[in-house]
Design an enzyme around this catalytic site. Structure first.
Site, short mmCIF file in Angstrom:
data_model
loop_
_atom_site.label_atom_id
_atom_site.label_comp_id
_atom_site.label_asym_id
_atom_site.label_seq_id
_atom_site.Cartn_x
_atom_site.Cartn_y
_atom_site.Cartn_z
N LYS A 1 -37.95 25.05 8.49
CA LYS A 1 -36.70 25.40 9.20
C LYS A 1 -35.59 25.61 8.20
O LYS A 1 -35.59 25.05 7.10
CB LYS A 1 -36.29 24.33 10.23
CG LYS A 1 -35.97 22.92 9.65
CD LYS A 1 -34.57 22.75 9.09
CE LYS A 1 -34.40 21.47 8.31
NZ LYS A 1 -33.32 21.41 7.38
N ALA B 1 -42.65 19.55 9.73
CA ALA B 1 -43.61 20.59 10.14
C ALA B 1 -45.01 20.00 10.20
O ALA B 1 -45.77 20.27 11.14
CB ALA B 1 -43.56 21.77 9.16
N GLY C 1 -37.31 19.51 0.01
CA GLY C 1 -36.55 20.71 -0.33
C GLY C 1 -35.47 21.07 0.67
O GLY C 1 -34.82 22.10 0.56
N GLY C 2 -35.30 20.24 1.72
CA GLY C 2 -34.32 20.57 2.75
C GLY C 2 -34.85 21.59 3.74
O GLY C 2 -34.09 22.22 4.48
N ASP D 1 -36.14 16.26 12.99
CA ASP D 1 -36.44 17.69 12.86
C ASP D 1 -37.82 18.05 13.44
O ASP D 1 -38.19 19.23 13.45
CB ASP D 1 -36.44 18.10 11.37
CG ASP D 1 -35.05 18.08 10.76
OD1 ASP D 1 -34.06 18.14 11.51
OD2 ASP D 1 -34.96 17.99 9.52
N ALA E 1 -37.62 20.74 5.79
CA ALA E 1 -38.32 19.94 6.80
C ALA E 1 -39.84 20.14 6.78
O ALA E 1 -40.48 20.24 7.83
CB ALA E 1 -37.75 20.20 8.20
N GLY E 2 -40.40 20.17 5.58
CA GLY E 2 -41.85 20.34 5.46
C GLY E 2 -42.62 19.17 6.06
O GLY E 2 -43.65 19.37 6.72
N GLY E 3 -42.16 17.96 5.82
CA GLY E 3 -42.83 16.79 6.40
C GLY E 3 -42.79 16.87 7.92
O GLY E 3 -43.78 16.59 8.61
N VAL F 1 -41.65 20.22 -1.11
CA VAL F 1 -41.46 18.82 -0.71
C VAL F 1 -40.03 18.39 -1.03
O VAL F 1 -39.51 18.70 -2.12
CB VAL F 1 -42.48 17.92 -1.45
CG1 VAL F 1 -42.25 16.46 -1.10
CG2 VAL F 1 -43.89 18.35 -1.12
P1 ATP Z 1 -36.04 15.56 5.56
O1 ATP Z 1 -37.07 16.02 6.57
O2 ATP Z 1 -36.02 14.07 5.34
O3 ATP Z 1 -34.71 16.21 5.70
P2 ATP Z 1 -36.87 17.40 3.49
O4 ATP Z 1 -37.01 18.50 4.45
O5 ATP Z 1 -35.88 17.59 2.41
O6 ATP Z 1 -36.61 16.02 4.18
P3 ATP Z 1 -39.72 16.77 3.28
O7 ATP Z 1 -40.59 17.73 2.55
O8 ATP Z 1 -39.84 16.69 4.75
O9 ATP Z 1 -38.25 17.06 2.81
O10 ATP Z 1 -40.03 15.34 2.61
C1 ATP Z 1 -39.17 14.22 2.63
C2 ATP Z 1 -39.97 13.00 2.16
O11 ATP Z 1 -40.89 12.64 3.19
C3 ATP Z 1 -40.86 13.23 0.93
O12 ATP Z 1 -40.15 12.95 -0.26
C4 ATP Z 1 -42.04 12.29 1.15
O13 ATP Z 1 -41.83 11.07 0.47
C5 ATP Z 1 -42.05 12.00 2.65
N1 ATP Z 1 -43.22 12.56 3.39
C6 ATP Z 1 -43.96 11.93 4.32
N2 ATP Z 1 -44.90 12.74 4.84
C7 ATP Z 1 -44.77 13.93 4.22
C8 ATP Z 1 -45.47 15.17 4.32
N3 ATP Z 1 -46.48 15.36 5.18
N4 ATP Z 1 -45.06 16.18 3.54
C9 ATP Z 1 -44.01 16.02 2.69
N5 ATP Z 1 -43.34 14.86 2.54
C10 ATP Z 1 -43.71 13.81 3.29
#
Ligand code: ATP
Length: 326
Positions: free
Chosen positions: A20, A118, A111-112, A150, A114-116, A109
């Protein structure tokens, strides 16, 4: 209408879930539960993680990515959001079920983007199909909100207003417009911690009253007009300044996108969510590729190009994932 079978011949189910971006991210005061009140417009973009689940006695997982992504921050134990999603759905459905989850990451990862989230959304949908539950979408969305603010949007996709902590969604357009925007996504080698960026937001606003967040009317009007240039002129992000303070080089990158690229094909530039990925909005794929090439030529990257809006998490029919992973 007959729905095609979700499972591949080998019994696995693969779901693609999108990253997103936030077209605006208005951050309000801290709520009694400790979260900031948010008003945001989410857009799902064509950059996807793939989650494949297979029958198993327990919930286990592996993850892999191509060389451009660092996975050192991604847990593979019960703290991974995908594992939490599978366990939550198993508990909700009232039977002890297992699955092996394999994540193919393309979304940077921390990166802002919302990969986790997703991955959490994809796992909910994939396990639902693997276990033959046919849980209604509204119920999956409610479970998604328990996993993170998210996650519901990653199920729904398109373009939507998020309020509350971001988890309360109102679709902004009746249906996703077909790939009307093109995003250049500039990744950073090192992620930024979302809690650290919110903490910096609090430091920045220390002592000043933070108003209740509101969706900017000019952004909504621009989206309704369908004019990418108008959308680009109204992009905003309340976490951008805190992200600049934590990662000063980001300011220069955004300035470069706004006025420093000779092609002048960028309609808007901003930090994605809590950063550090940077986004440049273009009106066509050709322009986006051109901007990506200019960024790469300046030694910036990795860079990818993705359309928006796209639908939320979707089963990929008949796809069996590779067995590699850690
Ligand atoms: P947020 O969703 O917290 O705004 P983001 O979009 O910047 O974060 P994400 O890639 O979602 O970043 O990862 C945030 C943290 O979630 C990672 O540093 C990791 O420690 C944790 N995490 C848990 N499960 C996952 C996953 N499936 N993929 C990536 N990170 C994960």
């Amino acid at each position: 209408m007959n729905r095609p079978p979700a499972a591949s011949p080998d019994g696995s189910v693969t779901v693609a879930a999108p990253a997103k971006v936030n077209l605006c991210l208005e951050v309000g005061p801290v709520r009694p539960d400790g979260f900031h009140a948010l008003a945001t417009v989410y857009q799902a973009i064509g950059l996807h993680d793939l989650v494949t689940v297979r029958p198993s006695d327990e919930v286990t997982m592996t993850v892999r990515a191509d060389d451009r992504l660092s996975l050192h921050d991604v847990p593979t134990d019960g703290s991974n959001i995908a594992v939490r999603a599978a366990l939550l759905l198993a508990e909700h459905s009232g039977a002890g079920r297992g699955a092996h989850i394999h994540i193919d990451k393309s979304i940077p990862v921390a990166g802002g983007l919302a990969g986790g989230s997703a991955d959490g959304a994809a796992t909910l949908l994939a396990c639902d199909r693997l276990w033959g539950l046919s849980t209604p979408l509204e119920e999956l969305v409610a479970l998604a909100a328990e996993l993170g603010c998210d996650v519901p949007f990653a199920l729904v996709g398109g373009t939507a207003i998020g309020s509350g902590r971001g988890e309360s969604l109102t679709p902004l357009l009746p249906a996703p417009q077909p790939e009307s925007c093109w995003w250049v996504v500039l990744e950073s080698a090192d992620g930024l911690s979302t809690p650290a960026v919110y903490k910096e937001f609090d430091v920045l606003h220390d002592g000043s009253a933070v108003p209740s967040p509101r969706i900017p009317e000019d952004l909504v009007a621009a989206l309704r007009s369908g004019e990418v240039a108008a959308v680009g002129a109204t992009l905003s992000n309340g976490l951008q300044e805190p992200a600049f303070r934590l990662r000063p080089g980001l300011r220069e990158t955004i300035e470069l996108g706004r006025s420093g690229l000779p092609s002048a094909r960028v309609h808007g530039a901003l930090v994605s969510g809590s950063g550090p990925s940077c986004l440049f909005l273009c009106g066509s794929r050709a322009d986006a590729v051109h901007v990506a090439e200019e960024l790469t030529a300046r030694g910036l990257g990795p860079v990818s190009v993705a359309p928006g809006p796209v639908p939320g998490a979707r089963v990929v029919p008949g796809r069996a994932a590779g067995a590699r992973g850690r």
